[in-house]
Design a protein around this motif. Structure first.
Motif, mmCIF file in Angstrom:
data_model
loop_
_atom_site.group_PDB
_atom_site.id
_atom_site.type_symbol
_atom_site.label_atom_id
_atom_site.label_comp_id
_atom_site.label_asym_id
_atom_site.label_seq_id
_atom_site.Cartn_x
_atom_site.Cartn_y
_atom_site.Cartn_z
ATOM 1 N N MET A 141 17.110 -26.094 39.297
ATOM 2 C CA MET A 141 16.516 -25.852 38.043
ATOM 3 C C MET A 141 14.932 -26.099 38.100
ATOM 4 S SD MET A 141 17.845 -27.726 34.617
ATOM 5 C CE MET A 141 19.365 -27.182 34.389
ATOM 6 N N ARG A 142 14.187 -25.399 37.387
ATOM 7 C CA ARG A 142 12.784 -25.536 37.249
ATOM 8 C C ARG A 142 12.597 -26.597 36.291
ATOM 9 N NH1 ARG A 142 8.344 -21.296 34.985
ATOM 10 N NH2 ARG A 142 6.400 -22.398 35.355
ATOM 11 N N SER A 143 11.592 -27.510 36.534
ATOM 12 C CA SER A 143 11.106 -28.489 35.646
ATOM 13 C C SER A 143 10.231 -27.898 34.708
ATOM 14 C CB SER A 143 10.332 -29.739 36.448
ATOM 15 O OG SER A 143 9.346 -29.060 37.100
ATOM 16 N N GLY A 144 10.059 -28.701 33.705
ATOM 17 C CA GLY A 144 9.103 -28.245 32.417
ATOM 18 C C GLY A 144 9.630 -28.339 31.259
ATOM 19 N N LEU A 145 9.108 -27.756 30.083
ATOM 20 C CA LEU A 145 9.405 -28.020 28.655
ATOM 21 C C LEU A 145 9.889 -26.621 28.336
ATOM 22 C CD1 LEU A 145 6.381 -29.889 27.373
ATOM 23 C CD2 LEU A 145 8.536 -30.892 28.180
ATOM 24 N N THR A 146 10.829 -26.959 27.426
ATOM 25 C CA THR A 146 11.206 -25.422 26.750
ATOM 26 C C THR A 146 10.375 -25.110 25.762
ATOM 27 O OG1 THR A 146 12.511 -26.811 24.919
ATOM 28 C CG2 THR A 146 13.848 -26.450 26.744
ATOM 29 N N ILE A 147 10.406 -24.118 25.028
ATOM 30 C CA ILE A 147 9.710 -23.512 24.097
ATOM 31 C C ILE A 147 9.495 -24.402 22.950
ATOM 32 C CG2 ILE A 147 11.060 -21.968 23.121
ATOM 33 C CD1 ILE A 147 8.896 -19.908 22.709
ATOM 34 N N GLY A 148 10.708 -24.929 22.562
ATOM 35 C CA GLY A 148 10.585 -25.780 21.368
ATOM 36 C C GLY A 148 9.906 -27.196 21.797
ATOM 37 N N GLN A 149 10.163 -27.679 22.768
ATOM 38 C CA GLN A 149 9.471 -28.870 23.404
ATOM 39 C C GLN A 149 7.873 -28.694 23.219
ATOM 40 O OE1 GLN A 149 11.675 -29.593 26.904
ATOM 41 N NE2 GLN A 149 12.914 -31.353 25.894
ATOM 42 N N ALA A 150 7.553 -27.637 23.819
ATOM 43 C CA ALA A 150 6.193 -27.346 24.037
ATOM 44 C C ALA A 150 5.619 -27.109 22.643
ATOM 45 C CB ALA A 150 5.912 -25.975 24.930
ATOM 46 N N ALA A 151 6.149 -26.244 21.969
ATOM 47 C CA ALA A 151 5.681 -26.091 20.439
ATOM 48 C C ALA A 151 5.259 -27.559 19.717
ATOM 49 C CB ALA A 151 6.570 -25.213 19.663
ATOM 50 N N SER A 152 6.402 -28.373 19.823
ATOM 51 C CA SER A 152 6.401 -29.646 19.123
ATOM 52 C C SER A 152 5.212 -30.403 19.956
ATOM 53 C CB SER A 152 7.725 -30.271 19.515
ATOM 54 O OG SER A 152 7.817 -31.712 18.895
ATOM 55 N N PHE A 153 5.062 -30.508 21.195
ATOM 56 C CA PHE A 153 4.005 -31.424 21.669
ATOM 57 C C PHE A 153 2.696 -30.992 21.415
ATOM 58 C CE2 PHE A 153 6.078 -33.208 25.650
ATOM 59 C CZ PHE A 153 7.361 -33.778 25.040
ATOM 60 N N VAL A 154 2.490 -29.576 21.195
ATOM 61 C CA VAL A 154 1.084 -28.980 20.648
ATOM 62 C C VAL A 154 0.849 -29.075 19.377
ATOM 63 C CG1 VAL A 154 -0.304 -27.206 21.044
ATOM 64 C CG2 VAL A 154 1.127 -27.628 23.025
ATOM 65 N N GLY A 155 1.690 -29.266 18.583
ATOM 66 C CA GLY A 155 1.808 -29.215 17.011
ATOM 67 C C GLY A 155 1.733 -27.799 16.323
ATOM 68 N N VAL A 156 2.816 -27.007 16.787
ATOM 69 C CA VAL A 156 2.770 -25.768 16.350
ATOM 70 C C VAL A 156 4.019 -25.387 16.125
ATOM 71 C CG1 VAL A 156 0.418 -24.830 17.139
ATOM 72 C CG2 VAL A 156 2.540 -24.275 18.606
ATOM 73 N N THR A 157 4.554 -24.282 15.702
ATOM 74 C CA THR A 157 5.937 -23.846 15.531
ATOM 75 C C THR A 157 6.223 -22.709 16.821
ATOM 76 O OG1 THR A 157 5.331 -21.881 14.309
ATOM 77 C CG2 THR A 157 5.830 -23.947 13.010
ATOM 78 N N ILE A 158 7.703 -22.733 17.048
ATOM 79 C CA ILE A 158 7.803 -21.810 18.067
ATOM 80 C C ILE A 158 7.525 -20.316 17.679
ATOM 81 C CG2 ILE A 158 10.051 -20.840 19.090
ATOM 82 C CD1 ILE A 158 11.538 -23.469 18.736
ATOM 83 N N LYS A 159 7.719 -20.098 16.415
ATOM 84 C CA LYS A 159 7.250 -18.669 15.870
ATOM 85 C C LYS A 159 5.760 -18.233 16.394
ATOM 86 C CE LYS A 159 6.931 -15.710 11.808
ATOM 87 N NZ LYS A 159 7.444 -15.754 10.398
ATOM 88 N N THR A 160 4.892 -19.471 16.270
ATOM 89 C CA THR A 160 3.602 -19.424 16.542
ATOM 90 C C THR A 160 3.382 -19.101 18.075
ATOM 91 O OG1 THR A 160 2.584 -20.699 14.481
ATOM 92 C CG2 THR A 160 1.548 -20.338 16.614
ATOM 93 N N VAL A 161 4.135 -19.684 18.725
ATOM 94 C CA VAL A 161 4.059 -19.556 20.345
ATOM 95 C C VAL A 161 4.472 -18.406 20.739
ATOM 96 C CG1 VAL A 161 5.045 -20.482 22.622
ATOM 97 C CG2 VAL A 161 4.507 -22.229 20.956
ATOM 98 N N ARG A 162 5.535 -17.627 20.237
ATOM 99 C CA ARG A 162 6.040 -16.533 20.407
ATOM 100 C C ARG A 162 4.981 -15.555 19.937
ATOM 101 N NH1 ARG A 162 12.292 -17.760 18.739
ATOM 102 N NH2 ARG A 162 12.771 -18.219 21.072
ATOM 103 N N HIS A 163 4.122 -15.800 18.868
ATOM 104 C CA HIS A 163 2.974 -14.853 18.313
ATOM 105 C C HIS A 163 1.882 -14.786 19.437
ATOM 106 C CE1 HIS A 163 0.727 -12.450 15.520
ATOM 107 N NE2 HIS A 163 -0.103 -13.223 15.429
#
Length: 257
Positions: A1-23
């Motif tokens: 299993m690859r290490s790293g953050l899920t999209i939800g975790q990444a969005a939370s860490f950076v201070g944006v929404t998942i929708k914004t990351v996908r955009h």
């Protein structure tokens, strides 16, 4: 299993929404990470760095369409592009400030059409006990003066301000308002006109018109629209005509209508 953050975790860490990351992914600003064996995309430190850069530039007002090229540019181009963005933001700030000031003036009545100095004159008229109808007429005259003969607007205000500092002028003006109900041939009108003219001639400098408006072929028409605004009572029309005639006789250049 690859290490790293899920999209939800990444969005939370950076201070944006998942929708914004996908955009950002759809716009090609951030590459989509590969999925791990569980089917999740995992975001590493490089992905987070890029996400932080995009979010920071977007938050600073850089259009999303320009961010990709900006992040891929060299130092000189990056600096030049940011300078351009800074200039555009300054222009937007000026525009928004002007709009805000207009809205502020709209919520404060007269200030939508007149500068604070003119509004202060109107407030003084109210404080001196002038009839609301007269105050409204002066408000309209000030708006017309600012629009039709802006070159004389400041001198017009000067004349009003100096007049309101003079108790005799204030009293004569109120007497003039009472003359609205008089017969046009009432001998008191000529007496009042003489008193008004004498009062104005005490300080001739404030009666002088700037030279610029005189060069216009329609100076008299513009002046007349302002100076004779709402002059619908025959007695007041005669009073004003007599005052102007006396001023001309004294050497004051009052445009003929």
């Amino acid at each position: 299993m690859r290490s790293g953050l899920t999209i939800g975790q990444a969005a939370s860490f950076v201070g944006v929404t998942i929708k914004t990351v996908r955009h950002y992914h759809r716009l090609g600003l951030i590459a989509e990470p590969e999925r791990d064996t569980s089917g999740y995309r995992r975001y590493g430190s490089a992905d987070l760095l890029r996400l932080v850069q995009v979010r920071t530039l977007a938050g600073a007002g850089v259009p999303l369409a320009e961010i990709g090229d900006l992040l891929d540019a060299g130092p000189e181009q990056f600096a030049a592009t940011l300078d351009d963005v800074h200039h555009r933001l300054d222009e937007q700030i000026e525009d928004l400030t002007a709009r805000r000031d207009t809205l502020h003036r709209l919520t404060h009545g007269d200030r939508a059409l007149l500068p604070d100095r003119a509004c202060a004159v109107l407030e003084r008229l109210v404080g001196l006990g002038f009839d609301p109808t007269y105050v409204a007429t002066q408000r309209e005259a000030l708006v017309l003066a600012r629009a039709l003969v802006p070159e004389v607007f400041d001198s017009f205000l000067n004349r009003l301000e100096l007049g309101l500092d003079d108790p005799e002028f204030v009293a004569l003006t109120k007497n003039s308002l009472e003359a609205e109900s008089w017969d046009p041939d009432d001998p008191r009108i000529e007496e009042l006109a003489a008193a008004v003219a004498d009062n104005l001639l005490v300080d001739r400098a404030r009666l002088e018109m700037p030279t610029a408006p005189r060069k216009r072929s329609d100076t008299a028409a513009r002046y007349g629209l302002v100076n004779h605004h709402r002059e619908d009572r025959p007695s007041i029309a005669r009073l004003n005509a007599l005052v102007e005639a006396k001023l001309r006789a004294a050497g004051i250049d009052v445009p003929h209508q």
